[in-house]
Design an enzyme around this catalytic site. Structure first.
Site, PDB file in Angstrom:
ATOM      1  N   HIS A 122     -29.127 -25.851  35.204  1.00 54.37           N
ATOM      2  CA  HIS A 122     -28.331 -25.927  33.807  1.00 54.37           C
ATOM      3  C   HIS A 122     -29.202 -25.490  32.637  1.00 54.37           C
ATOM      4  O   HIS A 122     -29.201 -26.165  31.502  1.00 54.37           O
ATOM      5  CB  HIS A 122     -27.911 -27.410  33.671  1.00 54.37           C
ATOM      6  CG  HIS A 122     -26.957 -28.086  34.248  1.00 54.37           C
ATOM      7  ND1 HIS A 122     -25.651 -27.608  34.310  1.00 54.37           N
ATOM      8  CD2 HIS A 122     -26.877 -29.025  35.436  1.00 54.37           C
ATOM      9  CE1 HIS A 122     -24.998 -28.032  35.199  1.00 54.37           C
ATOM     10  NE2 HIS A 122     -25.883 -28.905  35.908  1.00 54.37           N
ATOM     11  N   ALA A 173     -38.560 -30.233  31.358  1.00 52.94           N
ATOM     12  CA  ALA A 173     -37.296 -30.531  31.592  1.00 52.94           C
ATOM     13  C   ALA A 173     -36.573 -31.020  30.262  1.00 52.94           C
ATOM     14  O   ALA A 173     -37.485 -31.955  29.377  1.00 52.94           O
ATOM     15  CB  ALA A 173     -37.158 -31.438  32.537  1.00 52.94           C
ATOM     16  N   ARG A 196     -50.578 -28.645  26.247  1.00 55.93           N
ATOM     17  CA  ARG A 196     -51.634 -28.356  27.203  1.00 55.93           C
ATOM     18  C   ARG A 196     -51.732 -26.632  27.342  1.00 55.93           C
ATOM     19  O   ARG A 196     -50.831 -26.282  27.285  1.00 55.93           O
ATOM     20  CB  ARG A 196     -51.516 -29.073  28.580  1.00 55.93           C
ATOM     21  CG  ARG A 196     -52.602 -28.857  29.435  1.00 55.93           C
ATOM     22  CD  ARG A 196     -52.444 -29.616  30.737  1.00 55.93           C
ATOM     23  NE  ARG A 196     -52.809 -31.061  30.518  1.00 55.93           N
ATOM     24  CZ  ARG A 196     -52.600 -32.086  31.429  1.00 55.93           C
ATOM     25  NH1 ARG A 196     -52.499 -31.611  32.780  1.00 55.93           N
ATOM     26  NH2 ARG A 196     -52.790 -33.138  31.194  1.00 55.93           N
TER      27      ARG A 196
END
Length: 230
Positions: A122, A173, A196
């Site tokens: 998705h 995500a 990071r």
């Protein structure tokens, strides 16, 4: 004479490579099915090599151009993958990139995805918003989306028009990418921000070596900031 020998050796090498690949396919029925499925469902609608693989379904719409690289893997078994390339647009997917089910990629101008990328299920990538915020009857102009090599995009990530994602970066995500993401970074959130940075380390352990692979090692600045925050 020397040229003839070189030609024979080159031809023999290609033959051995072909036979090795053929044996691999014959020994793996699922791989063979994915290769055949890609040719049946995509051939004539997009440019793709014989090594492209498709599990499940794919939907290709529009009069634009779609191009797949060598060894691309498409998994549309749960929900089909969708490519919409409007007239004059170009969508390209680099060699050995993996795209999971339910992903939707739409281009009015250009969407370019590099080699060895991973796109979670998705994922949504668009190079144009469908309408403006204030003038909703007017569509804004398209802006190319460029995703470099070795990028990992998590599930349900949205990448908006005109953005650049640097090589070896990771998008967490559920993130919404609203600005460029540099190379060798982990970015998460809505809007996505870099949390990071990574130093790529080569096989000899030297940071920044020419043949280095991304090992997701935080750089000194981020290690220091994380330690200070703790």
């Amino acid at each position: 004479m020397l040229n003839d020998c070189q030609t024979v050796l080159h031809s023999d090498g290609r033959s051995r490579t072909f036979l090795r690949k053929a044996v691999k396919v014959l020994r793996n029925p699922r791989l063979a099915a994915a290769l055949i499925n890609a040719q049946i469902r995509i051939r004539g609608k997009a440019r793709l090599p014989l090594s492209a693989r498709l599990t499940g379904r794919i939907r290709l719409r529009g009069d634009g151009d779609v191009e797949f690289g060598q060894g691309v893997s498409l998994v549309g078994d749960v929900v089909p993958i969708e490519f919409v390339s409007h007239k004059g647009a170009h969508i390209s997917v680099g060699d050995h990139t993996y795209i999971n089910y339910g992903s939707s990629i739409s281009a009015y101008k250009q969407v370019k995805i590099g080699r060895h990328c991973l796109l979670g299920h998705h994922t949504l990538i668009v190079d144009r918003n469908e309408h403006g915020v204030e003038q909703r009857e007017v569509a804004p102009p398209p802006a190319p989306v460029i995703i470099e090599d070795h990028v990992w995009i998590g599930s349900r990530v949205i990448i908006l028009p005109g953005l650049f994602v640097g090589h070896h970066s990771v998008i967490g995500a559920g993130s919404v990418v609203t600005k460029d993401i540099p190379a060798d970074c982990l970015a998460v959130g809505n809007p996505a921000r870099v949390v990071r940075r990574f130093v790529r380390v080569g096989v000899d352990g030297v940071a920044g070596a020419p043949d280095c692979e991304s090992s997701l090692v935080p750089d000194a600045e981020y290690r220091a900031s994380a330690h200070g925050a703790g």
